[in-house]
Design an enzyme around this catalytic site. Structure first.
Site, PDB file in Angstrom:
ATOM      1  CB  CYS A  37      10.049  83.212  61.714  1.00 44.66           C
ATOM      2  SG  CYS A  37      10.684  82.319  62.062  1.00 44.66           S
TER       3      CYS A  37
ATOM      4  CD  GLU B 277      34.392  83.898  53.693  1.00 50.87           C
ATOM      5  OE1 GLU B 277      33.846  83.209  54.136  1.00 50.87           O
ATOM      6  OE2 GLU B 277      33.242  85.476  53.113  1.00 50.87           O
TER       7      GLU B 277
END
Ligand SMILES: [Zn+2]
Length: 197
Positions: free
Chosen positions: A154, A95
């Site tokens: 999608c 991170e």
């Protein structure tokens, strides 16, 4: 003949990046384990802001874990490496976008001094703007592994992270860094991603 002496030339930066849910942490842990297996002396850091799971471990979404030292500044990273008695071969940082921008110089100094740096971080925030530190490391790293995910909407190739608050895309005024809260995130392709307004 040129005066090549590769034996003296250890030290580089590897960057693992991409959107959320792309398997970045899995890849980071895999890479670190390879070095540990080969008996490199490895130290792993993570910023203290990331408290999602554990104070002392890095945990991937798929469940893999490694131990890490929690730090609150790039200076702390530099100090710990400097004050460690045995030689450190590999520094991992998870991170990396959540630590102060001083980390870019700290990591470059490590690589200059012969340390292998493995950095992991998001390349874009939820507004699809470049994230700090990763923007610099993308340019400076010797090796970049950019991972993609699958679009939640999608099923296409996703390289963006959509933050959803109360079922709707977050507005641009939301803070960039918000690790734990009532919101959630989705990987989305460029067509399904909705730019925050
Ligand atoms: Zn899509």
């Amino acid at each position: 003949m040129a005066n090549h002496n590769l034996k003296n030339k250890k030290g580089w930066i590897e960057l693992i990046t991409g959107c959320m849910f792309a398997g970045k942490t899995e890849e980071f842990i895999r890479r670190i384990r390879n070095f540990t297996y080969a008996r490199f002396n490895v130290v792993i850091f993570k910023p203290s802001i990331d408290v999602r799971y554990s104070e002392t471990q890095i945990l991937s979404h798929a469940g893999a874990t490694i131990d890490a030292i929690t730090v609150s500044s790039s200076q702390e990273v530099a100090d710990i490496v400097r004050n460690t008695k045995e030689q450190i071969d590999v520094v991992g940082i998870d991170e990396v976008q959540f630590i102060d921008t001083g980390i870019v110089k700290v990591l470059n100094d490590f690589a200059d001094r012969g340390i292998i740096v493995v950095a992991n971080g998001l390349d874009k925030d939820f507004k699809s703007d470049p994230f700090q530190n990763v923007d610099q490391l993308l340019v400076q790293a010797e090796y970049v592994k950019k991972l993609a995910s699958i679009c939640r909407v999608c099923g296409g190739n996703a390289n963006r992270t959509q933050r959803i608050v109360n079922g709707k895309p977050a507005t641009k005024d939301e803070p960039i860094i918000l690790v734990s809260g009532n919101d959630h995130y989705e990987a989305r392709c460029r067509h399904c991603y909705i730019k925050p307004e």
